[in-house]
Design an enzyme around this catalytic site. Structure first.
Site, PDB file in Angstrom:
ATOM      1  CG  ASN A   1      -0.220  -0.005   2.526  1.00  0.00           C
ATOM      2  OD1 ASN A   1       0.391  -1.017   2.873  1.00  0.00           O
ATOM      3  ND2 ASN A   1      -0.270   1.086   3.278  1.00  0.00           N
ATOM      4  CE  LYS A   2       3.982   2.160   5.197  1.00  0.00           C
ATOM      5  NZ  LYS A   2       3.960   2.927   6.469  1.00  0.00           N
ATOM      6  N   GLY A   3       5.277   2.989  -0.283  1.00  0.00           N
ATOM      7  CA  GLY A   3       6.710   2.805  -0.413  1.00  0.00           C
ATOM      8  C   GLY A   3       7.115   1.901  -1.557  1.00  0.00           C
TER       9      GLY A   3
ATOM     10  NE  ARG B   1       0.809  -2.753   9.695  1.00  0.00           N
ATOM     11  CZ  ARG B   1       1.800  -2.621  10.571  1.00  0.00           C
ATOM     12  NH1 ARG B   1       2.196  -3.667  11.258  1.00  0.00           N
ATOM     13  NH2 ARG B   1       2.395  -1.461  10.745  1.00  0.00           N
TER      14      ARG B   1
ATOM     15  CG  ASP C   1      -0.788  -8.140  10.727  1.00  0.00           C
ATOM     16  OD1 ASP C   1       0.455  -8.229  10.561  1.00  0.00           O
ATOM     17  OD2 ASP C   1      -1.294  -7.700  11.779  1.00  0.00           O
ATOM     18  CB  VAL C   2       3.418 -10.848   7.213  1.00  0.00           C
ATOM     19  CG1 VAL C   2       3.045 -10.684   5.753  1.00  0.00           C
ATOM     20  CG2 VAL C   2       4.210  -9.658   7.726  1.00  0.00           C
TER      21      VAL C   2
ATOM     22  CE1 TYR D   1      14.006  -3.523   8.772  1.00  0.00           C
ATOM     23  CE2 TYR D   1      16.354  -3.336   8.310  1.00  0.00           C
ATOM     24  CZ  TYR D   1      15.042  -3.370   7.870  1.00  0.00           C
ATOM     25  OH  TYR D   1      14.765  -3.250   6.527  1.00  0.00           O
TER      26      TYR D   1
ATOM     27  CB  THR E   1      10.516   4.069   2.557  1.00  0.00           C
ATOM     28  OG1 THR E   1      11.423   3.696   3.613  1.00  0.00           O
ATOM     29  CG2 THR E   1      11.006   3.487   1.248  1.00  0.00           C
TER      30      THR E   1
END
Length: 301
Positions: free
Chosen positions: A30-32, A53, A80-81, A216, A253
């Protein structure tokens, strides 16, 4: 995981092997980078499943593409993963709509709760659940739905990061485990569990984990390792499944608060090049990275 200078020419993406029947799934679409990749696939004539999500944001992204005249073959499905039930429901919804016809899966959805220059592990469990276990669960759920074709190769492209390179790990014991030729999924999950225990005990700083965006980095370290395990497993079985990773580099992003050396559209065009390589030139078990000097780097996972 020391990179070498090499990357297939982007012009190879113009060697069209796909058709309007080819189906791709892009998570976090939906973005980026995800949205830009959905758009690029749609422009090239693929059927694309955009996932998000949040239903409202996913539908808004779909409407935006339709307003641009390229949404006719784009579909939205909720995913939603980080939620195993959502992953299961998505697989069921995909099967009901498309059957066993999945050709390309791009695991793009990911989270980080750190600002640039910060290194908190307050949300480590959520980061690991989304960035590592999410793609892993989704791949496992969709494996029965990958298209079996003698004329093509099903492709999994996991959007990763150089922060998850083995050379970022200062703990020799952890590196030794993840470098094993016969690495198993259970060992990867053991490393992830060790990290989360260190976070819970407050001892993570002294255990040799990556020093920047630690949670991350560990999530991407685990994703890279899992990708290598999958690539090796299916190359042996001759299943026609390719599994690679791609680091888009420092991209503008929401995760970087709009900072970066290049746009999401640029990163998406590179991801599309990888995802759409002709079957006879498509590698597996590789880590492709967009470097600071606008060159590609690749290494074995």
């Amino acid at each position: 995981m020391e990179p070498e200078h090499y990357f297939p020419s982007p012009s190879l993406c113009l060697t069209r092997w796909w058709s309007e029947e080819t189906v791709a799934v892009v998570t976090g679409g939906n973005k980026g980078i995800g949205f830009a990749l959905v758009k690029r696939f749609a422009e090239l004539g693929l059927h694309v499943v955009l996932t998000a999500r949040d239903r409202e944001r996913g539908e808004a992204a779909l409407e935006s593409l339709r307003a641009q005249g390229i949404g006719a073959h784009v579909h939205f499905l909720l995913l939603d993963v980080s939620d195993p039930l959502s992953v299961s429901n998505f697989a069921s919804s995909f099967q009901a709509k498309f059957g066993a016809t999945l050709d390309i899966l791009v695991n793009n959805a990911g989270v980080s709760f750190n600002e640039l220059g910060e290194n908190s592990v307050e949300h480590a469990e959520s980061v690991i659940k989304t960035n590592f276990y999410g793609p892993k669960l989704l791949i496992e759920a969709l494996l029965p739905l990958f298209r079996c074709s003698s004329s093509s190769i099903t492709r999994v492209l996991n959007v990763s990061s150089r922060l998850g390179s083995l050379n970022k790990v200062r703990n020799a014991g952890i590196r030794e485990v993840l470098e094993r030729e016969e690495l198993m999924e259970e060992e990867i999950e053991g490393v992830v569990g060790m990290f989360l225990r260190d976070v819970g005990n407050g001892t993570w700083k002294g255990q040799g984990w990556p020093s920047y965006w630690t949670d991350y980095a560990v999530s991407k370290l685990a994703l890279n390792a899992y990708s290598r395990v999958l690539a090796k497993r299916y190359s042996y079985e001759g299943s026609g499944l390719s599994v690679n990773c791609f680091c888009p580099g420092f991209t503008q992003t929401s995760m970087t608060k709009g900072k970066g050396t290049h746009t999401a559209e640029h990163a998406a065009s590179l991801a599309a090049t990888l995802a759409l390589l002709p079957p006879h030139l498509l590698p597996t078990g590789k880590f492709f990275s967009f470097g600071k000097t606008s060159t590609f780097l690749t290494s074995k996972l």
